[in-house]
Motif scaffolding. Structure first.
Motif, PDB file in Angstrom:
ATOM      1  N   ARG A 156     -17.295   4.177 -15.019  1.00 49.48           N
ATOM      2  CA  ARG A 156     -16.563   3.991 -13.770  1.00 49.48           C
ATOM      3  C   ARG A 156     -16.955   5.052 -12.741  1.00 49.48           C
ATOM      4  O   ARG A 156     -17.133   4.779 -11.565  1.00 49.48           O
ATOM      5  CB  ARG A 156     -15.061   4.058 -14.054  1.00 49.48           C
ATOM      6  CG  ARG A 156     -14.190   3.756 -12.847  1.00 49.48           C
ATOM      7  CD  ARG A 156     -12.746   4.108 -13.134  1.00 49.48           C
ATOM      8  NE  ARG A 156     -12.210   3.373 -14.262  1.00 49.48           N
ATOM      9  CZ  ARG A 156     -11.629   2.177 -14.146  1.00 49.48           C
ATOM     10  NH1 ARG A 156     -11.537   1.606 -12.973  1.00 49.48           N
ATOM     11  NH2 ARG A 156     -11.151   1.577 -15.214  1.00 49.48           N
ATOM     12  N   THR A 290     -10.477  -4.188 -12.604  1.00 50.42           N
ATOM     13  CA  THR A 290     -10.250  -4.205 -14.047  1.00 50.42           C
ATOM     14  C   THR A 290      -9.268  -5.314 -14.379  1.00 50.42           C
ATOM     15  O   THR A 290      -8.217  -5.438 -13.742  1.00 50.42           O
ATOM     16  CB  THR A 290      -9.695  -2.860 -14.543  1.00 50.42           C
ATOM     17  OG1 THR A 290     -10.612  -1.821 -14.206  1.00 50.42           O
ATOM     18  CG2 THR A 290      -9.495  -2.879 -16.047  1.00 50.42           C
ATOM     19  N   SER A 302     -14.232  -4.447 -16.788  1.00 45.67           N
ATOM     20  CA  SER A 302     -14.266  -3.667 -15.555  1.00 45.67           C
ATOM     21  C   SER A 302     -15.602  -3.876 -14.864  1.00 45.67           C
ATOM     22  O   SER A 302     -16.655  -3.916 -15.518  1.00 45.67           O
ATOM     23  CB  SER A 302     -14.065  -2.177 -15.865  1.00 45.67           C
ATOM     24  OG  SER A 302     -14.242  -1.389 -14.712  1.00 45.67           O
TER      25      SER A 302
END
Length: 517
Positions: A156, A290, A302
């Motif tokens: 992420r 997500t 995600s």
């Protein structure tokens, strides 16, 4: 925990290789046993025709199981991964050794998968997917749940928010992910009544019926099921004829049976919807979306917002009556058939039209959705949509009458309905094109809208069939990365001059995009 080494030393120090969870071999074994379950059952059930055959069947099944156990253990012993500054290195293989370097920037989609057994052991399966791949870049079966969530956070943040990533270890991952990552903004959350409504408005119950029929023929290939159904039907009809019922009684019984079957399908659909969408939540954090959903098997997927390539809105007749729609996206990430139907591509399994439009507007603030004006399609060629039906229906009816089946002529009643449906579909066709995006709409019974930003277009094609040349029309086909689904991004049946103008405009937009690159 000991204090981390200095920055310079951390940069030069090679990160240690790590293994999967110590029970990962068991999950690999169970996955392989699931693939070989039907052959093993057939070997044990149908191979026992004598004492000697029974002994060889058991011995063969034992050998297969021992080989699968050995393969699973070897995969666990030979699988290693290393978390680097900018990439994840994966080393695997028993006979052929493979080593893959997966940069964080290349990973487009992260899937954390948990079935009931995973949840019992506190582990999860992690899949890293990239654009254009038919299979995930890496499948880690299995990791601790905390480690899987920590790796998801590493992707992420693309390695920027992790302290000293080259020396990340299992203990560091556990410390970083004692609790699951908290999502800042919840964009959509489905309650249990809404999930039940998904089942009631869908036909997923047929999946259970067809799966049961297929499994019965696999387990009993000698016609046992068919014979039992025929025998049961013969006895039921014989008993009913013995009662000498009136015609209206037969009609009522048929309607009750049809209604009972319809209710059973809805029950199956609701159960499947609960298993798949229970606890559905779409959230956004740091421009990544997500999705978390599932009752028994939990799936967490995600993806970055910039990876979204195209959007599709759909509504069936039942959904339209209930004031609901379905929103789906295409993302620039390859995906295997196993999880093609269960991932982040469903942004809104069911939502009101206002909620779906608001979600699109939130994620695409630079475009105006829905469009203020749709460019319609000329109606003079509406009959082409029913041309196939106009050919095969008379042929089927003629073949039935020729074979002394007079009621086969009833199928001709489908012709006026097909013509009416084609006219309504052509009347609803349209497209919208501006400097930001292109959108098409279609369908009548099953309505749909599909659109994409001009910057996401990959392929542009002007097509003319022989029928198009006859009618003076053409179609402009558009394609994006990760395109999927049954609805194509295509501007159909435009006048030839208009299609050429649209093609030239889109070509100029693509050329400007290449110059920016």
């Amino acid at each position: 925990m000991s204090s981390p080494p200095p920055a310079e030393a951390a940069l030069n120090e090679a990160p240690p290789e790590q293994r999967l969870h110590r029970w990962s071999w068991l999950f690999v074994l169970l996955m392989q046993l699931r693939q070989f379950l039907l052959p093993l059952v057939a070997l044990l059930v149908f191979g026992n025709r004598g004492d000697r055959d029974q002994m060889w069947s058991y011995l063969a099944a034992l050998v297969v199981i021992v080989v699968l156990v050995g393969t699973s253990v070897l995969q666990y012993l030979t699988y290693r991964y290393r978390i680097g500054r900018d990439a994840i290195s994966v080393r695997s293989g028993v006979v052929s050794r493979n080593r893959r370097e997966i940069p964080f920037a290349r990973i487009h989609n992260v899937v954390v998968h948990q079935n009931p057994l995973h949840r019992l052991f506190g582990v999860a399966e992690l899949r890293l997917e990239s654009a254009g791949g038919a299979r995930p870049e890496a499948e880690m079966r299995v990791l601790k749940l905390s480690q899987a969530l920590a790796l998801e956070q590493l992707v992420r943040h693309r390695g920027q928010a992790v302290v000293a990533p080259p020396t990340t270890t299992d203990a560091d991952l556990d410390a970083e992910a004692v609790t699951p990552p908290v999502d800042d903004g919840v964009l959509l959350q489905l309650s249990t009544p809404e999930v039940v409504r998904i089942g009631l408005l869908s036909n997923r119950g047929w999946v259970v019926v067809l799966a049961a029929v297929g499994a019965s023929f696999q387990l009993f290939p000698d016609g046992t099921v068919t014979d039992a159904i025929e025998e049961g039907g013969r006895q039921a009809l014989g008993y009913a004829n013995g009662l000498h019922p009136a015609t209206w009684v037969w009609a009522v019984a048929a309607m009750v049976a049809a209604a009972a079957f319809w209710v059973l399908l809805r029950v199956f659909s609701v159960v499947l919807a609960l298993l798949r969408y229970h606890g559905f939540q779409l959230s956004e954090q740091e421009r990544r979306l997500t999705v978390v959903s599932g009752l028994l098997t939990r799936l967490r997927s995600s993806v970055a917002r910039r990876r979204i390539q195209a959007w599709t809105l759909r509504e069936s007749l039942l959904q339209r009556w209930a004031g609901r729609r379905h929103l789906r996206i295409d993302i620039a990430a390859g995906v295997s058939e196993e999880n093609q139907r269960r991932d982040l591509r469903e942004l809104a399994p069911l939502a009101t039209p206002e909620a779906a439009d608001a979600l699109v507007q939130h994620l695409l603030p630079q475009v105006q959705w829905p469009p203020a004006h749709w460019q319609p399609v000329q109606q003079r060629g509406w009959w082409r949509l029913s041309l196939g039906t106009a050919v095969w229906v008379p042929l089927v009816a003629a073949a039935g009458v020729w074979n002394e089946v007079p009621w086969a002529a009833v199928i001709l009643l489908w012709l006026p309905w097909s013509a009416f449906r084609a006219h309504r579909q052509m009347a609803r066709m349209g497209y919208h094109l501006d400097d930001q995006y292109v959108a098409v709409r279609g369908g009548w019974w099953q309505r749909w809208w599909r659109f994409a930003e001009l910057d996401k277009l990959q392929v542009l094609r002007l097509s003319r069939s022989p029928l198009d040349r006859l009618l003076g029309t053409a179609s402009v086909w558009l394609d994006t990365a990760g395109a999927s689904g049954s609805v194509a991004l295509c501007l159909r049946y435009l006048p030839h001059a208009e299609a050429r103008a649209v093609h030239a405009r889109l070509s100029a937009a693509l050329a400007q995009r290449r110059l920016r690159w």
